[in-house]
Write a protein that holds these residues in place. Structure first.
Motif, mmCIF file in Angstrom:
data_model
loop_
_atom_site.group_PDB
_atom_site.id
_atom_site.type_symbol
_atom_site.label_atom_id
_atom_site.label_comp_id
_atom_site.label_asym_id
_atom_site.label_seq_id
_atom_site.Cartn_x
_atom_site.Cartn_y
_atom_site.Cartn_z
ATOM 1 N N GLN A 113 0.862 -1.181 0.000
ATOM 2 C CA GLN A 113 0.000 0.000 0.000
ATOM 3 C C GLN A 113 0.898 1.230 0.000
ATOM 4 O O GLN A 113 1.779 1.378 0.851
ATOM 5 N N PHE A 114 0.681 2.128 -0.942
ATOM 6 C CA PHE A 114 1.432 3.371 -1.070
ATOM 7 C C PHE A 114 0.982 4.322 0.035
ATOM 8 O O PHE A 114 -0.202 4.666 0.124
ATOM 9 N N VAL A 115 1.919 4.740 0.922
ATOM 10 C CA VAL A 115 1.543 5.574 2.064
ATOM 11 C C VAL A 115 2.375 6.848 2.196
ATOM 12 O O VAL A 115 2.142 7.636 3.104
ATOM 13 N N GLY A 116 3.340 7.069 1.312
ATOM 14 C CA GLY A 116 4.137 8.288 1.420
ATOM 15 C C GLY A 116 5.076 8.458 0.244
ATOM 16 O O GLY A 116 5.306 7.524 -0.530
ATOM 17 N N ILE A 117 5.611 9.659 0.139
ATOM 18 C CA ILE A 117 6.524 9.975 -0.964
ATOM 19 C C ILE A 117 7.448 11.107 -0.573
ATOM 20 O O ILE A 117 7.129 11.923 0.303
ATOM 21 N N ALA A 118 8.575 11.151 -1.225
ATOM 22 C CA ALA A 118 9.464 12.314 -1.244
ATOM 23 C C ALA A 118 10.157 12.267 -2.601
ATOM 24 O O ALA A 118 10.370 11.196 -3.154
ATOM 25 N N ARG A 119 10.466 13.445 -3.129
ATOM 26 C CA ARG A 119 11.156 13.502 -4.419
ATOM 27 C C ARG A 119 12.377 14.397 -4.300
ATOM 28 O O ARG A 119 12.360 15.390 -3.579
ATOM 29 N N CYS A 120 13.404 14.032 -5.044
ATOM 30 C CA CYS A 120 14.566 14.896 -5.224
ATOM 31 C C CYS A 120 14.682 15.192 -6.711
ATOM 32 O O CYS A 120 14.801 14.276 -7.527
ATOM 33 N N ILE A 121 14.614 16.468 -7.028
ATOM 34 C CA ILE A 121 14.898 16.883 -8.395
ATOM 35 C C ILE A 121 16.410 17.049 -8.421
ATOM 36 O O ILE A 121 16.961 17.890 -7.700
ATOM 37 N N THR A 122 17.073 16.220 -9.196
ATOM 38 C CA THR A 122 18.526 16.132 -9.095
ATOM 39 C C THR A 122 19.166 15.707 -10.408
ATOM 40 O O THR A 122 18.541 15.006 -11.209
ATOM 41 N N ASP A 123 20.417 16.116 -10.573
ATOM 42 C CA ASP A 123 21.208 15.594 -11.681
ATOM 43 C C ASP A 123 21.973 14.339 -11.246
ATOM 44 O O ASP A 123 22.702 13.761 -12.014
ATOM 45 N N ARG A 124 21.806 13.962 -9.979
ATOM 46 C CA ARG A 124 22.435 12.792 -9.359
ATOM 47 C C ARG A 124 23.960 12.918 -9.276
ATOM 48 O O ARG A 124 24.659 11.948 -9.067
ATOM 49 N N VAL A 125 24.439 14.164 -9.414
ATOM 50 C CA VAL A 125 25.877 14.405 -9.318
ATOM 51 C C VAL A 125 26.164 15.591 -8.406
ATOM 52 O O VAL A 125 26.864 15.453 -7.415
ATOM 53 N N THR A 126 25.627 16.776 -8.724
ATOM 54 C CA THR A 126 26.033 17.989 -8.009
ATOM 55 C C THR A 126 24.922 18.678 -7.230
ATOM 56 O O THR A 126 25.210 19.526 -6.389
ATOM 57 N N PHE A 127 23.651 18.362 -7.511
ATOM 58 C CA PHE A 127 22.564 19.147 -6.932
ATOM 59 C C PHE A 127 21.353 18.273 -6.641
ATOM 60 O O PHE A 127 21.027 17.378 -7.414
ATOM 61 N N ALA A 128 20.668 18.565 -5.519
ATOM 62 C CA ALA A 128 19.406 17.885 -5.186
ATOM 63 C C ALA A 128 18.458 18.878 -4.546
ATOM 64 O O ALA A 128 18.812 19.552 -3.583
ATOM 65 N N TYR A 129 17.265 18.979 -5.105
ATOM 66 C CA TYR A 129 16.198 19.813 -4.561
ATOM 67 C C TYR A 129 15.142 18.871 -3.989
ATOM 68 O O TYR A 129 14.567 18.051 -4.710
ATOM 69 N N ILE A 130 14.898 18.960 -2.704
ATOM 70 C CA ILE A 130 13.975 18.061 -2.011
ATOM 71 C C ILE A 130 12.582 18.678 -2.036
ATOM 72 O O ILE A 130 12.405 19.839 -1.666
ATOM 73 N N THR A 131 11.586 17.877 -2.434
ATOM 74 C CA THR A 131 10.222 18.368 -2.530
ATOM 75 C C THR A 131 9.220 17.246 -2.288
ATOM 76 O O THR A 131 9.579 16.072 -2.292
ATOM 77 N N ASP A 132 7.976 17.631 -2.079
ATOM 78 C CA ASP A 132 6.851 16.696 -1.964
ATOM 79 C C ASP A 132 7.058 15.622 -0.899
ATOM 80 O O ASP A 132 6.716 14.458 -1.104
ATOM 81 N N VAL A 133 7.598 16.009 0.237
ATOM 82 C CA VAL A 133 7.761 15.066 1.355
ATOM 83 C C VAL A 133 6.397 14.938 2.030
ATOM 84 O O VAL A 133 5.855 15.923 2.536
ATOM 85 N N TYR A 134 5.866 13.715 2.047
ATOM 86 C CA TYR A 134 4.504 13.514 2.539
ATOM 87 C C TYR A 134 4.307 12.080 3.023
ATOM 88 O O TYR A 134 4.725 11.134 2.354
ATOM 89 N N VAL A 135 3.673 11.959 4.171
ATOM 90 C CA VAL A 135 3.229 10.670 4.698
ATOM 91 C C VAL A 135 1.719 10.784 4.913
ATOM 92 O O VAL A 135 1.249 11.744 5.529
ATOM 93 N N HIS A 136 0.985 9.827 4.391
ATOM 94 C CA HIS A 136 -0.472 9.845 4.510
ATOM 95 C C HIS A 136 -0.855 9.919 5.989
ATOM 96 O O HIS A 136 -0.226 9.266 6.834
ATOM 97 N N PRO A 137 -1.879 10.721 6.340
ATOM 98 C CA PRO A 137 -2.267 10.891 7.749
ATOM 99 C C PRO A 137 -2.520 9.582 8.503
ATOM 100 O O PRO A 137 -2.245 9.504 9.700
ATOM 101 N N SER A 138 -2.976 8.553 7.814
ATOM 102 C CA SER A 138 -3.254 7.280 8.492
ATOM 103 C C SER A 138 -1.981 6.568 8.948
ATOM 104 O O SER A 138 -2.055 5.610 9.719
ATOM 105 N N HIS A 139 -0.825 7.051 8.506
ATOM 106 C CA HIS A 139 0.444 6.436 8.898
ATOM 107 C C HIS A 139 1.380 7.428 9.582
ATOM 108 O O HIS A 139 2.543 7.113 9.844
ATOM 109 N N GLN A 140 0.889 8.622 9.887
ATOM 110 C CA GLN A 140 1.714 9.615 10.571
ATOM 111 C C GLN A 140 1.846 9.259 12.052
ATOM 112 O O GLN A 140 1.082 8.465 12.587
ATOM 113 N N GLY A 141 2.843 9.844 12.702
ATOM 114 C CA GLY A 141 3.054 9.624 14.127
ATOM 115 C C GLY A 141 3.845 8.371 14.437
ATOM 116 O O GLY A 141 3.923 7.956 15.591
#
Length: 176
Positions: A77-105
């Motif tokens: 069951q998919f319950v959360g996500i995080a994304r890094c927009i990155t070139d996988r070498v020099t830079f990473a932008y972290i976004t969309d960090v989320y855990v569904h409320p039913s699995h928080q805490g």
């Protein structure tokens, strides 16, 4: 990665009890994620056309968080996500960090972000990781503690916080 390019993509996984994190974007159910983006829970996002969402995921370092029954591994069951927009070498932008409320805490958000830290630490030429947040009370201290990020280039407590963590590839001439 584009399968026609001949490049192989190595996906990382982490397991913690009945939870698993995978960097394989093909495991992320697009309709579920788009429903999340359309909800008030992800106030910073909105739904996308499914082909645009799929393209976005394919071009990011994604961290899908899944729950499965110990008796049935296929019950993922998919319950959360995080994304890094990155070139996988020099830079990473972290976004969309989320855990569904039913699995928080349950410490899953912290674990998800620690996995981002582990993955980016493996990038020997990483200059910086960045993120933006407007949540000065919870998010800023959280990212300071979990990823060692610092607030950069803004007036503390006002507007959006731009945060950055220097990576091993950060130029020494800039105080790295």
């Amino acid at each position: 990665m584009d399968p026609s390019s001949g490049e192989q993509q190595d996906f990382q996984t982490w397991t913690k009890g009945p939870y698993k994190i995978s960097t394989d974007p093909s495991l992320i159910p697009l309709h579920t994620l788009n429903d999340w983006f359309a909800s008030d829970d992800l106030y910073w996002a909105q739904s996308l056309p499914l082909d645009a969402l799929e393209h976005s995921l394919r071009n990011c370092l994604c961290f899908g968080l899944y729950h499965h029954s110990p008796e049935d591994e296929s019950s993922r069951q998919f319950v959360g996500i995080a994304r890094c927009i990155t070139d996988r070498v020099t830079f990473a932008y972290i976004t969309d960090v989320y855990v569904h409320p039913s699995h928080q805490g349950k410490g899953l958000g912290r674990w998800l972000v620690k996995c981002i830290g582990e993955a980016t630490e493996e990038m020997p030429h990483l200059r910086r990781s960045m993120l933006f947040t407007m949540d000065w009370e919870r998010s800023v201290p959280f990212y300071e503690q979990v990823l060692g990020m610092t607030v950069a280039e803004c007036k503390k407590g006002e507007g959006m916080a731009m945060m950055m963590r220097k990576g091993r590839g950060y130029p020494k001439s800039l105080g790295g």
